[in-house]
Design an enzyme around this catalytic site. Structure first.
Site, PDB file in Angstrom:
ATOM      1  N   HIS A  32      -2.170 -11.304  -1.231  1.00  7.11           N
ATOM      2  CA  HIS A  32      -3.050 -10.071  -1.740  1.00  7.11           C
ATOM      3  C   HIS A  32      -4.396 -10.729  -1.995  1.00  7.11           C
ATOM      4  O   HIS A  32      -4.750 -11.742  -2.216  1.00  7.11           O
ATOM      5  CB  HIS A  32      -2.393  -9.742  -3.231  1.00  7.11           C
ATOM      6  CG  HIS A  32      -3.027  -8.769  -3.734  1.00  7.11           C
ATOM      7  ND1 HIS A  32      -4.096  -8.935  -4.856  1.00  7.11           N
ATOM      8  CD2 HIS A  32      -3.099  -7.188  -3.728  1.00  7.11           C
ATOM      9  CE1 HIS A  32      -4.489  -7.738  -5.016  1.00  7.11           C
ATOM     10  NE2 HIS A  32      -3.952  -6.766  -4.337  1.00  7.11           N
ATOM     11  N   GLU A  54       6.404   6.109   5.476  1.00  2.00           N
ATOM     12  CA  GLU A  54       5.641   6.359   4.457  1.00  2.00           C
ATOM     13  C   GLU A  54       4.498   7.437   4.979  1.00  2.00           C
ATOM     14  O   GLU A  54       3.815   7.492   5.764  1.00  2.00           O
ATOM     15  CB  GLU A  54       4.761   4.949   3.922  1.00  2.00           C
ATOM     16  CG  GLU A  54       3.984   5.167   2.818  1.00  2.00           C
ATOM     17  CD  GLU A  54       3.251   4.060   2.256  1.00  2.00           C
ATOM     18  OE1 GLU A  54       4.110   2.947   2.081  1.00  2.00           O
ATOM     19  OE2 GLU A  54       1.926   3.935   2.287  1.00  2.00           O
TER      20      GLU A  54
END
Ligand SMILES: Cc1cc2nc3c(=O)[nH]c(=O)nc-3n(C[C@H](O)[C@H](O)[C@H](O)COP(=O)(O)OP(=O)(O)OC[C@H]3O[C@@H](n4cnc5c(N)ncnc54)[C@H](O)[C@@H]3O)c2cc1C
Length: 292
Positions: free
Chosen positions: A152, A17
């Site tokens: 999260h 990435e």
């Protein structure tokens, strides 16, 4: 190649990435580092989408370059932040017209200065809606989604977060790419819980090599990643010695990756932060080509 096909045909899906640099010097450095990293034959290189779509054009520009100049499959990241459904669709059309076949479908973080995520009028509220939209309008695209082994930061519990992950999978995601983590046991527990939820698509661990302790502390404090105390103490002890931090970080990432690979992960997604030196050391240690 599309994501689903990569996982069907490749034993190990290695991905890198990057993010679009802000300066011309950053572009030059990234080109040099990508040149080094593509030697390791990554299945794809993904490019992030800046908060609020701030890098919209630069993200696509880098995806084009990854495919045209580096001859690698590109994946564009894409978020719901600040866009209506129509704007999202028009950007998707543009990405497809440019030959991009894979999307990391995300809700996105609130832009700087905004406390919580706000859905714009006519926009989408969560990543599962974006996956649904992509599947309805561009069924041919490969779709990756984010998963959070340590939950999260906004979710009230890991169980609830997993139910939301299942919604993204049911909406048509092809693979889950996880948030960075430093404790493999947390990833293994997450993988088991995904299995209990009936999540049967590939779950790819996200690894960010620690190369600069201060920077990593900033990143992990934003996403709530667990930092093992022993590792933190070793890094604190060398906080004035960047090379020593780098060596400790690389050593930890090599151990993580070796263990993950032995545990049968379908691939590894490297958060390379536009650099190549740490990933290069880790990939050399992993001998991926010889094991393929
Ligand atoms: C691999 C990876 C790549 C990333 N790339 C980028 C990038 O390029 N650009 C960027 O800005 N950010 C990026 N991020 C960060 C990401 O945008 C943030 O973590 C963001 O806060 C959540 O995005 P999401 O897609 O996971 O959202 P969602 O899956 O929508 O989840 C967000 C929160 O909402 C909850 N939730 C989900 N669905 C529902 C629902 N139906 N009802 C109620 N609550 C729900 C979840 O439990 C979670 O707490 C990336 C993260 C990862 C792991």
């Amino acid at each position: 190649m599309r994501l689903s096909q990569m996982f069907r045909t490749q034993r190990f899906v290695l991905s890198i990435e990057i993010f679009p640099p802000k300066t011309a010097d950053g572009d030059t450095a990234l080109r040099q580092n990508l040149q080094t990293l593509v030697e390791y034959d990554p299945s794809f290189v993904s490019c992030t989408y800046g908060a609020g779509g701030s890098t919209r054009d630069r993200t696509l520009q880098w995806c084009r370059e990854i495919q045209a100049d580096f001859r690698r499959t590109a994946m564009t990241h894409f978020t719901c932040v600040g866009s209506t459904r129509d704007e999202l669709l028009s950007w998707l059309d543009q990405a497809v017209a440019e030959g991009i076949h894979n999307v990391m479908a995300l809700r996105g973080d609130p832009p700087a200065g905004q406390e919580a995520f706000k859905t714009v009028e006519g926009g989408l509220s969560n990543a599962n809606q974006l996956v649904e939209l992509i599947r309805q309008t561009h069924p041919e695209l490969g779709i990756g989604v984010a998963g959070y082994p340590e939950k999260h930061q906004e979710a009230p519990s890991l169980d609830i977060d997993l139910q939301h992950l299942k919604c993204k999978v049911d909406a048509g995601a092809d693979a889950v790419f996880t948030q960075l983590f430093f404790v493999n046991d947390n990833f293994f527990a997450f993988r088991d819980r995904c299995d209990e939820q009936g999540i049967r698509i590939p779950i790819v661990p996200g690894i960010m090599p620690i190369t600069d302790f201060a920077r990593i502390k900033r990143i992990t404090s934003m996403c709530g990643t667990v930092f093992p105390q022993g590792l933190a103490m070793r890094l604190e002890a060398v906080q004035d010695d960047p090379q020593a931090q780098f060596e400790i970080g690389v050593e930890h990432a090599i151990q993580q990756c070796e263990e993950l690979r032995s545990a049968g992960v379908p691939g590894i997604h490297f958060y390379a932060l536009n650099k190549s030196d740490a990933c290069q050391r880790i990939l050399d240690a992993m001998h991926l080509q010889e094991k393929a």
